[in-house]
Design a protein around this motif. Structure first.
Motif, short mmCIF file in Angstrom:
data_model
loop_
_atom_site.label_atom_id
_atom_site.label_comp_id
_atom_site.label_asym_id
_atom_site.label_seq_id
_atom_site.Cartn_x
_atom_site.Cartn_y
_atom_site.Cartn_z
N SER A 183 0.87 -1.18 0.00
CA SER A 183 0.00 0.00 0.00
C SER A 183 0.90 1.23 0.00
O SER A 183 2.05 1.16 0.46
CB SER A 183 -0.91 -0.01 1.23
N LEU A 188 -2.46 7.29 4.89
CA LEU A 188 -2.88 5.98 5.40
C LEU A 188 -2.12 5.62 6.67
O LEU A 188 -0.89 5.61 6.66
CB LEU A 188 -2.64 4.92 4.34
N ASP A 190 -1.77 2.89 10.17
CA ASP A 190 -1.93 1.49 10.55
C ASP A 190 -3.33 1.26 11.14
O ASP A 190 -3.91 2.17 11.73
CB ASP A 190 -0.86 1.16 11.60
N GLN A 199 -6.61 11.84 8.15
CA GLN A 199 -6.00 10.54 7.80
C GLN A 199 -7.08 9.44 7.78
O GLN A 199 -8.16 9.62 8.33
CB GLN A 199 -4.96 10.16 8.86
N ARG A 201 -7.41 4.86 7.98
CA ARG A 201 -6.67 3.60 8.16
C ARG A 201 -6.55 2.91 6.81
O ARG A 201 -7.45 2.97 5.99
CB ARG A 201 -7.42 2.69 9.13
N ARG A 202 -5.43 2.23 6.60
CA ARG A 202 -5.29 1.52 5.33
C ARG A 202 -6.13 0.24 5.36
O ARG A 202 -6.21 -0.44 6.38
CB ARG A 202 -3.85 1.22 4.97
N SER A 203 -6.77 -0.04 4.24
CA SER A 203 -7.66 -1.21 4.19
C SER A 203 -7.51 -2.01 2.89
O SER A 203 -7.67 -3.24 2.91
CB SER A 203 -9.12 -0.77 4.36
N ASN A 204 -7.17 -1.36 1.79
CA ASN A 204 -7.05 -2.08 0.51
C ASN A 204 -6.15 -3.30 0.61
O ASN A 204 -6.45 -4.37 0.08
CB ASN A 204 -6.39 -1.20 -0.56
N ASN A 205 -5.01 -3.10 1.28
CA ASN A 205 -4.02 -4.15 1.36
C ASN A 205 -4.57 -5.39 2.09
O ASN A 205 -4.29 -6.52 1.71
CB ASN A 205 -2.74 -3.63 2.02
N HIS A 223 3.91 -1.28 3.69
CA HIS A 223 3.39 0.06 3.39
C HIS A 223 4.55 0.97 3.07
O HIS A 223 5.57 0.96 3.76
CB HIS A 223 2.59 0.60 4.58
N GLY A 299 -5.57 3.40 -6.45
CA GLY A 299 -5.77 3.35 -5.00
C GLY A 299 -7.20 3.32 -4.52
O GLY A 299 -7.49 2.77 -3.46
#
Ligand SMILES: Nc1nc2c(c(=O)[nH]1)N[C@H]1C(S)=C(S)[C@@H](COP(=O)(O)OP(=O)(O)OC[C@H]3O[C@@H](n4cnc5c(N)ncnc54)[C@H](O)[C@@H]3O)O[C@H]1N2
Ligand code: MOO
Ligand SMILES: [Mg+2]
Length: 401
Positions: A183, A188, A190, A199, A201-205, A223, A299
């Motif tokens: 990602s 993004l 954690d 900001q 949170r990252r989720s795609n990954n 990341h 993305g």
């Protein structure tokens, strides 16, 4: 290179099919993998004449001789060695799963007999008793040495059970590509972090990793920030260590979308950038001379999700020599309009009518950033780029997830 069509993109990707060899794994860990050897019956299946009902075993000859009262020679549980009758008017009380001796050839259920004063009376008309009934004959399913599962199949619970039954505790399977899901983006944080107001949170990954795990692939995660130097170092490293890199984000027109240039500077050749589709227009695909394939997905989460299903999974099937799943078509449930000259992947809910017709009801959501909408949908349908108005009842290709 100009933008290319969905079909051209698919063709370029499928042409990059790879072969990753084979490995041996414990059979209990082989679910979902592709079998790379035949599984052969080590004995007949079943290996003995097996009682399929609890009751008595007799010789059919007794009925021919008008005998229908029997004495019990012995009671035989499953797992005991087969008991012989000595006389034609004897029976063995036998349990389901027990191995019949050669002296008996017919099993009558407890429901059809009465045991009184040490004698067994058959209650049903012998005309309704067939020689060999309630017996699963030795070798009926497979003969010793027969192939019971062919190389090339995807390993299902049924194949795991077959492997267990023939004592095949280790299975040769096709190796899976070693994959990292990367990602990118400074917005993004954690999943365990408390995001600031600007900001997320990252989720795609995690979505990509989860989708891969459904195919037996345990991918690594990484990341990277929007920093060209760090991106260059990390990508260079991953291009050497992995068979496939799945990226999301950083590939469009933004000032901080550094990924395509970084990939090319690392020696990866661009095979295309941008496809006439929505979502997923900025999709970048390329290959490094060491053989590493790079799927750099846009993305926006719905774009990442769509591209994974539309391009990566068919490539994986092709590389594992699995047949592509059958093409499914559904009838659009309501009229729909889409004007841009792009192939539109419409999110839908699938349903079957009473006439067994598959229908697709649009569940539009708020564009490709609306990942919450994916929860309520179960497929994309593919609406051709050269059209604008799509009528209820028309049939389109379905990409199920
Ligand atoms: N001037 C233009 N702008 C944009 C175009 C264009 O053609 N011209 N294309 C749009 C399209 S279409 C898409 S899709 C996005 C693709 O952008 P990138 O691949 O560069 O992705 P980012 O800018 O990094 O992020 C886009 C969006 O997605 C969110 N995101 C990214 N990664 C994750 C993740 N791991 N988990 C959750 N969310 C993620 C990110 O926060 C952004 O909101 O570009 C349009 N712009
Ligand atoms: O792929 Mo973008 O997601 O079309 O918005
Ligand atoms: Mg961007």
């Amino acid at each position: 290179m100009d933008m290319i069509s969905v079909e051209e993109a698919e063709k370029i990707i499928l042409a990059q099919e790879q072969e990753y060899g084979t490995e041996v794994v414990p059979f209990e860990h082989a679910l979902g993998r592709v079998l790379a050897e035949n599984i052969v019956a080590d004995r007949d299946l079943p290996p003995y004449n097996r009682a399929t009902m609890d009751g008595i075993a007799i010789t059919y000859q007794a009925f021919v001789q008008q005998i229908n009262t029997f004495t019990v020679r012995s009671t035989q549980a499953a797992g005991e060695s087969p008991v012989n009758i000595i006389n034609i008017n004897e029976c063995v009380e036998i349990m389901t799963g027990a191995a019949l001796s050669a002296s008996v050839d017919t099993v009558i259920r407890y429901e059809d007999i009465e045991i009184k004063g040490g004698l067994v009376f058959v209650l049903i008309d012998p005309a309704n008793i067939k020689q060999g009934q309630n017996i699963h004959q030795k070798g009926k399913d497979k003969k010793q040495g027969d192939i019971a599962a062919k190389a090339g199949l995807r390993i299902t619970p049924a194949i795991i059970s077959l492997a267990a039954s023939v004592g095949k505790t280790r299975l040769k399977v096709k190796k899976l590509p070693k994959i990292i899901v990367i990602s990118s983006g400074d917005e993004l944080v954690d999943v365990v972090a408390e995001p600031l107001t600007y900001q997320i949170r990252r989720s795609n990954n995690y979505m990509v990793k989860a989708a891969l795990s459904q195919h037996g692939i345990i991918a690594d995660l990484l990341h990277i920030p929007d920093d060209p130097l760090i991106i260059a170092v990390k990508l260079k490293d991953c291009l050497q260590k992995y068979d496939v890199i799945l990226l999301s984000g950083g590939i469009s027109m933004g000032k901080f979308d550094y990924i395509p240039a970084a990939l090319e500077n690392s020696g990866a050749a661009k095979l295309f950038h941008k496809v006439t589709q929505r979502p997923g227009k900025p999709f970048w695909f390329g290959k490094h001379p060491v053989g590493t394939l790079v799927f750099a997905f846009p993305g926006n989460p719905v774009a990442t999700f769509m591209c994974l299903h539309r391009y990566f999974l068919p490539w994986l099937n092709r590389s594992l020599n699995l047949p592509q799943p059958p093409t499914i078509y559904a009838r659009l449930a309501t009229d729909f309009t889409f004007t841009p000259p792009l192939q539109y992947f419409l999110q839908v809910k699938l349903n079957f009518t009473h006439e067994a017709v598959l229908t697709a009801t649009p569940v539009e959501g708020n564009g490709s950033g609306d990942f919450a909408n994916l929860v309520d949908t179960d497929a994309f349908i593919e609406l051709p780029a050269n059209r604008t108005n799509f009528k209820a009842g028309e049939v389109f290709k379905v990409w199920k997830f």
